[in-house]
Scaffold this motif. Sequence first.
Motif, PDB file in Angstrom:
ATOM      1  N   ARG A   9       0.833  -1.209   0.000  1.00 17.48           N
ATOM      2  CA  ARG A   9       0.000   0.000   0.000  1.00 17.48           C
ATOM      3  C   ARG A   9       0.867   1.258   0.000  1.00 17.48           C
ATOM      4  O   ARG A   9       0.575   2.230  -0.690  1.00 17.48           O
ATOM      5  N   ILE A  10       1.948   1.205   0.777  1.00 16.34           N
ATOM      6  CA  ILE A  10       2.872   2.346   0.841  1.00 16.34           C
ATOM      7  C   ILE A  10       3.511   2.582  -0.523  1.00 16.34           C
ATOM      8  O   ILE A  10       3.580   3.713  -1.007  1.00 16.34           O
ATOM      9  N   LEU A  11       3.962   1.506  -1.162  1.00 16.63           N
ATOM     10  CA  LEU A  11       4.581   1.644  -2.483  1.00 16.63           C
ATOM     11  C   LEU A  11       3.575   2.146  -3.512  1.00 16.63           C
ATOM     12  O   LEU A  11       3.905   2.999  -4.349  1.00 16.63           O
ATOM     13  N   GLU A  16       1.776   6.707  -6.863  1.00 16.63           N
ATOM     14  CA  GLU A  16       0.732   7.648  -7.276  1.00 16.63           C
ATOM     15  C   GLU A  16       1.136   9.094  -6.969  1.00 16.63           C
ATOM     16  O   GLU A  16       1.055   9.973  -7.830  1.00 16.63           O
ATOM     17  N   LEU A  17       1.587   9.329  -5.753  1.00 17.18           N
ATOM     18  CA  LEU A  17       1.900  10.695  -5.336  1.00 17.18           C
ATOM     19  C   LEU A  17       3.183  11.226  -5.975  1.00 17.18           C
ATOM     20  O   LEU A  17       3.222  12.373  -6.427  1.00 17.18           O
ATOM     21  N   GLY A  22       5.530  14.801  -7.695  1.00 18.59           N
ATOM     22  CA  GLY A  22       6.977  14.920  -7.582  1.00 18.59           C
ATOM     23  C   GLY A  22       7.478  14.443  -6.229  1.00 18.59           C
ATOM     24  O   GLY A  22       6.724  14.389  -5.257  1.00 18.59           O
ATOM     25  N   ILE A  23       8.740  14.133  -6.181  1.00 22.90           N
ATOM     26  CA  ILE A  23       9.353  13.590  -4.968  1.00 22.90           C
ATOM     27  C   ILE A  23       9.401  14.627  -3.852  1.00 22.90           C
ATOM     28  O   ILE A  23       9.009  14.370  -2.724  1.00 22.90           O
ATOM     29  N   ALA A  30       1.809  12.403   3.902  1.00 22.87           N
ATOM     30  CA  ALA A  30       0.867  12.271   2.781  1.00 22.87           C
ATOM     31  C   ALA A  30       0.872  10.847   2.234  1.00 22.87           C
ATOM     32  O   ALA A  30      -0.187  10.294   1.907  1.00 22.87           O
ATOM     33  N   ILE A  31       2.042  10.249   2.150  1.00 29.47           N
ATOM     34  CA  ILE A  31       2.144   8.863   1.662  1.00 29.47           C
ATOM     35  C   ILE A  31       1.456   7.915   2.654  1.00 29.47           C
ATOM     36  O   ILE A  31       0.666   7.058   2.253  1.00 29.47           O
ATOM     37  N   ALA A  32       1.746   8.091   3.929  1.00 27.84           N
ATOM     38  CA  ALA A  32       1.137   7.226   4.946  1.00 27.84           C
ATOM     39  C   ALA A  32      -0.387   7.366   4.925  1.00 27.84           C
ATOM     40  O   ALA A  32      -1.103   6.359   4.977  1.00 27.84           O
TER      41      ALA A  32
END
Length: 193
Positions: A9-11, A16-17, A22-23, A30-32
């Motif tokens: 899910r994290i990957l 997506e983000l 952008g990195i 936000a990723i979590a």
Amino acid sequence: MAKLPPRERILDAAEELFSREGIKAVGVQAIASRADTTKMALYRHFATKDALVEEWLRIVAADYTAVFDRLEEAHPDEPRAQILGIARFIADGLPEISHRGCPFINSIAELPDRTHPARRLIEAHKANQMRQLTDLCARAGLSDPDEAATEITFVLEGAQVSTQNGSVEHAGERLMRIVEAVLDRHSAPKAAR
């Protein structure tokens, strides 16, 4: 339907983000949140955001490498068909990247430190692609495999950037015509040039 394990899910959330924003613009929180997990869980799977970026790019690179493998399987002993298949893969993917662009090009722009592990991963991946393409050009009997592979690489990369910035219409069709012309020109006998 069962929920994916946290790492996957994290990957997925990172892909997506990072692809969309952008990195640098995307924080760990936000990723979590997007992965429906916690920062603590994210850090259990990835020691740092940089480690997550590197793993995401490793997966993207593996997807591109798999294209070479699938084309070799689909067109054994037909290097020209494999080269055209690579060009077709990029051409067909242009609409998808038109909003954000190539993940490697964008990531390189955001990772100016050449010692960054993700940057080194991209450089190694691109060098390997160039070697594979040069090998295909040699096996296709092209007069100057290195030059042909370089020209094709410039066209593939340029088509992605041109699609992203909207400067060229019908980039996919044009990409295919140019790659075919490069192959034809390097296939012609030297005396005919």
